[in-house]
Design a protein around this motif. Structure first.
Motif, short mmCIF file in Angstrom:
data_model
loop_
_atom_site.label_atom_id
_atom_site.label_comp_id
_atom_site.label_asym_id
_atom_site.label_seq_id
_atom_site.Cartn_x
_atom_site.Cartn_y
_atom_site.Cartn_z
N GLY D 84 0.84 -1.20 0.00
CA GLY D 84 0.00 0.00 0.00
C GLY D 84 0.87 1.24 0.00
O GLY D 84 0.73 2.13 -0.84
N ARG D 85 1.78 1.26 0.93
CA ARG D 85 2.67 2.41 1.02
C ARG D 85 3.47 2.58 -0.28
O ARG D 85 3.69 3.69 -0.75
CB ARG D 85 3.60 2.19 2.20
N ALA D 86 3.93 1.45 -0.84
CA ALA D 86 4.71 1.51 -2.08
C ALA D 86 3.89 2.21 -3.17
O ALA D 86 4.36 3.12 -3.85
CB ALA D 86 5.10 0.11 -2.53
N PHE D 87 2.65 1.77 -3.30
CA PHE D 87 1.80 2.35 -4.34
C PHE D 87 1.60 3.84 -4.13
O PHE D 87 1.83 4.66 -5.02
CB PHE D 87 0.44 1.63 -4.36
N PHE D 88 1.19 4.21 -2.91
CA PHE D 88 0.91 5.63 -2.67
C PHE D 88 2.18 6.48 -2.75
O PHE D 88 2.16 7.60 -3.23
CB PHE D 88 0.23 5.79 -1.31
N ASP D 89 3.28 5.91 -2.30
CA ASP D 89 4.55 6.63 -2.40
C ASP D 89 4.88 6.95 -3.85
O ASP D 89 5.23 8.08 -4.19
CB ASP D 89 5.68 5.79 -1.81
N PHE D 90 4.78 5.91 -4.68
CA PHE D 90 5.15 6.12 -6.08
C PHE D 90 4.23 7.13 -6.74
O PHE D 90 4.67 8.05 -7.43
CB PHE D 90 5.09 4.79 -6.83
N PHE D 91 2.96 6.95 -6.51
CA PHE D 91 1.96 7.88 -7.05
C PHE D 91 2.31 9.31 -6.63
O PHE D 91 2.40 10.23 -7.45
CB PHE D 91 0.58 7.47 -6.52
N GLY D 135 -1.98 -3.58 -8.31
CA GLY D 135 -2.44 -4.95 -8.00
C GLY D 135 -2.02 -5.38 -6.61
O GLY D 135 -2.84 -5.85 -5.80
N ARG D 136 -0.73 -5.18 -6.33
CA ARG D 136 -0.23 -5.56 -5.01
C ARG D 136 -0.98 -4.82 -3.91
O ARG D 136 -1.37 -5.40 -2.89
CB ARG D 136 1.26 -5.23 -4.89
N ALA D 137 -1.15 -3.55 -4.11
CA ALA D 137 -1.80 -2.73 -3.08
C ALA D 137 -3.24 -3.18 -2.86
O ALA D 137 -3.75 -3.17 -1.73
CB ALA D 137 -1.74 -1.25 -3.47
N GLN D 138 -3.87 -3.62 -3.93
CA GLN D 138 -5.24 -4.10 -3.77
C GLN D 138 -5.27 -5.42 -3.04
O GLN D 138 -6.09 -5.65 -2.15
CB GLN D 138 -5.91 -4.21 -5.15
N GLU D 139 -4.33 -6.31 -3.40
CA GLU D 139 -4.25 -7.59 -2.69
C GLU D 139 -4.04 -7.37 -1.20
O GLU D 139 -4.58 -8.09 -0.37
CB GLU D 139 -3.09 -8.42 -3.23
N ALA D 140 -3.25 -6.37 -0.89
CA ALA D 140 -2.96 -6.09 0.52
C ALA D 140 -4.10 -5.33 1.20
O ALA D 140 -4.02 -5.02 2.38
CB ALA D 140 -1.67 -5.28 0.63
#
Lengths: 195, 195, 195, 195
Positions: D84-91, D135-140
DNA sequence: AATGAATGAGCTTTCATTCAT
DNA sequence: GATGAATGAAAGCTCATTCAT
C-alpha cells in the motif's frame, strides 16, 4: 473551386515566378535555390510557396510546361507528309532549345529520383512521341531500320546535355547534329550494321 | 607546395582519400558530401581537409587524376599505326567508362560551371589530345574531313553524359556509338555535307 | 471599441468564426492554425483578423465565451436546495465536457502560460464560482470540511486535462470521478485528515 | 596522447544539452524550439544536431531518461513489504515531480503522435509498472478492489498535468493527493461502489 | 466590410570548414 | 599529422499578420 478566376496580381506573380524559375533552374539546375527565384521575381519567399507549395512542385510546374510544349510539337509533326523531315526537325529543335535549360535536361533522365508526380510523366510521354516519329521515319526509309528508340533517345538526351552544359553556339550545334543525322540516316546501307 | 617528403602514412591517406573520392563523387556527382568520403576512407574529416584544403580542391584532384590518365592513354594512341581505330577506340572507351563517373562527366564542361582553377586544365588538355587523334584519323581517311574538334568533343561529352545519367547498358551503348561512328566515318562525302 | 451597431452579416460572421474556432482549438489545442479556422468558417483569413485582431484575441474570445457559460451554470446551481448534488454535478459535467476542448483546458492554467489579458479573468471567475459551490456543499456536510478551493480546483483541472488528452471513454471517466468524489465526500473525518 | 582528449568535452556538452533540453521542454512543452536549447546550452545549433540528429531524437532522449528512472523506481518498489505504502509513495512522488516537466507529462498520453520510437515505450512500461503496484496494493487491502488501472492511470496523468500547469506548491499538492488517496483507499467500504 | 495574396520572422536540418586535443 | 567536435551560413518550409482590391 478550381474554375474561379485568379486575382490579376496573383496571376501576374505566378507567371513571373514561373518565368524566373525557368531561368534560374535552367541555369543552375534543380539545385538552384528557391530563395533566388523569389529574389529575382521580386517577391517574398512565402509568395513562391503560396503558389507552389513545395520546391518540387515549382520544379514540376516548370518541367510540365516544357514537356507539354515538346509533346504537343511532336504530336503535331506525327502526321507530317514527310516523316523523315519531321523526325529530324523535332530532334534538332529539341537539341537547339536545350541551351540554358539545365533542369529540363536533368529531367530527361526520367524518374531519376528528382521529380515525381505529374512531371515524371513528361519524359515518358516525350520518349513515346519520339518513338512514333522514329517509327514513321523508318517506314519512310529516312532512318536506318536497325536503330532502336533506346539509343536514339540516348543520343537526344546526350546532345541536349552537351548543348546545355558546353554552351555550344549555333554552327557547332548544327555540325554535331549533322554528324548524328548522317549516322541515323540510311546512307547507301553499306556501312556498319548496328551490333 | 613545399618539396619536403611526405610522411609515409600521410601519403597513404592521401591516396586512399583520392581513391574513395573518385568513387563517391563518381556515384553521387559533385553534390556528394565530403564527410562520406572521409567515412569510407576510414579517416577523420579533418584529415581530408588537411590534404585538400577545400572540397573543390578535392574534386579538382580527382578530376586532374582522371584527366591525366585519359590524356596519357590518348597520347599513347597518338602514334598508333591505325589512326582510325585509335580514334574510335579512345572515343568508345571514354564513353563506356562514363557510367559511375558522374563528377568527371560534369567536369567535361570545363571552367563553365563547377570546378575552375587547376582542374579546368583537365578538359582542355583532353580536348587537345582528342584533337590530335581526330586529326590523324582524318588524315588516314577514317573520319570525314569536315568534322571539327568542337562538335566531336561535344558528341563525346554528350554521349558520356547520356551514359552516366541514363544507365545505358552495354548493347544500347554500343548501338548509340555505332550510329555516331557511322556519322563520323561517312567519308564518301556524298550526303549531308556539314554546314 | 465603438458602440455602433455591427452590420448583420458581420455579426453572423463573428459568431460563425467563434463557433468554428471553438471546435478547431478544441481539437488541436492552441497550436491549431488560424487559417484553418477561416477555412472551416467559410470566410477569408482577413475577416478573422478583422474581428479578432490577433490569434490570441480569438483564443481569448473562445475561452471567455466558454467560461462565461460555465460561470452562468455555476451561478444557477448556487441556489440549489441540494448543494452537495449541485457541487458534484457541476464538477462532473465540467470533466465530462473536457473531451474535445483542449484549448479551454489549456486555459484553465490561467495567466500562467498562453493567454493572458481579458481571458485570464475566465479561470478566476470560474474558480470563484466553484468556490461558492464548494462552500455550500461543505456547509451542507456533503464535502469534507478540510478541503480547500486550491486543491479542489487542481483536481478539476487535472481530471479535465486527463480526459482531454487520454481520450477516456464514459465508463472510465465515471469511475475516475467516483474515486475523487469519494475522496471529497468522506466526511466522517476518521481517515487521513488532510495535512 | 590519451585516447579520450576531446571526448570528455563532448560528453559534457551532450550532458549539458540534455539538461537544458529537459528544462526548456519542461517549461515550454515539446513545442519549444531547438534553437533555444542550443542558446541556453551555450553551443551552436549544429552541435545540438550532432548529438541528437533530430529534434524528435532530442525529445526522446529527454523522455527516455525520465521514464527509465520512473520505471526503475517502480520496479524497486514492486517487492516492498508494504504494498500500500509503495503504491501511494510512487503515485505521490510522480505527481510531486511533475512541476516543470511539461514535455514528460505530454508524453504520458502515449503514442499521441508526438514521439514515436524508443520513447513511445516509456508510457506503456510506466503504465504496466503502475499496474503491478496497484495490483499488489489491492491484494494487501490498501486500495479498494474495484479500482481499475484505467482510471488510476488517468488520475495519475491528470494530477501530474495539473501540477505541471498550475504551479501548485507543496501543501496544495499534498492536500490534492490526500483527497485522491482517500478515494482510492478502501475506507470502511460503505460508500459509492464505483459504477 | 470582406477578401485572399503577400510578407517576414522563425523553425528544423545539412554541410563545408575550423579548432582544440 | 590525425582526430572529431563545434560552428555558422544557408536551405526548405510554416504561420501570424498586413495590404491592395
Amino acid at each position: 473551386m478550381s474554375t474561379e478566376p485568379m486575382r490579376a496580381d496573383a496571376r501576374d506573380n505566378r507567371a513571373r515566378i514561373l518565368e524566373v524559375a525557368e531561368d534560374v533552374f535552367g541555369r543552375g539546375g534543380s539545385a538552384a535555390s528557391t530563395e533566388q527565384v523569389a529574389r529575382l521575381a521580386g517577391v517574398g519567399i512565402a509568395t513562391v510557396f503560396r503558389h507552389f507549395p513545395t520546391k518540387r512542385a515549382l520544379l514540376e510546374a516548370v518541367l510540365v510546361k516544357h514537356f507539354d510544349r515538346l509533346c504537343r510539337q511532336a504530336h503535331g509533326l506525327a502526321e507530317s507528309s514527310d516523316p523523315g523531315r519531321a523526325f529530324f526537325d523535332f530532334f534538332g529543335r529539341l537539341v537547339d532549345d536545350a541551351a540554358g535549360k539545365l533542369a529540363i535536361i536533368e529531367a530527361f533522365t526520367g524518374a531519376g529520383g528528382d521529380a515525381g508526380g505529374r512531371a515524371a510523366q513528361g519524359p515518358l510521354e516525350l520518349r513515346e512521341a519520339v518513338g512514333v516519329l522514329l517509327g514513321r521515319a523508318q517506314e519512310a526509309g529516312a532512318v536506318r531500320p536497325d536503330a532502336r528508340l533506346d539509343e536514339v533517345y540516348a543520343l537526344l538526351v546526350g546532345l541536349s546535355r552537351a548543348v546545355a552544359h558546353l554552351h555550344l553556339d549555333e554552327p557547332v550545334r548544327a555540325r554535331a547534329l549533322g554528324i548524328v543525322f548522317d549516322g541515323l540516316a540510311r546512307g547507301d546501307g553499306e556501312r556498319r550494321p548496328l551490333p
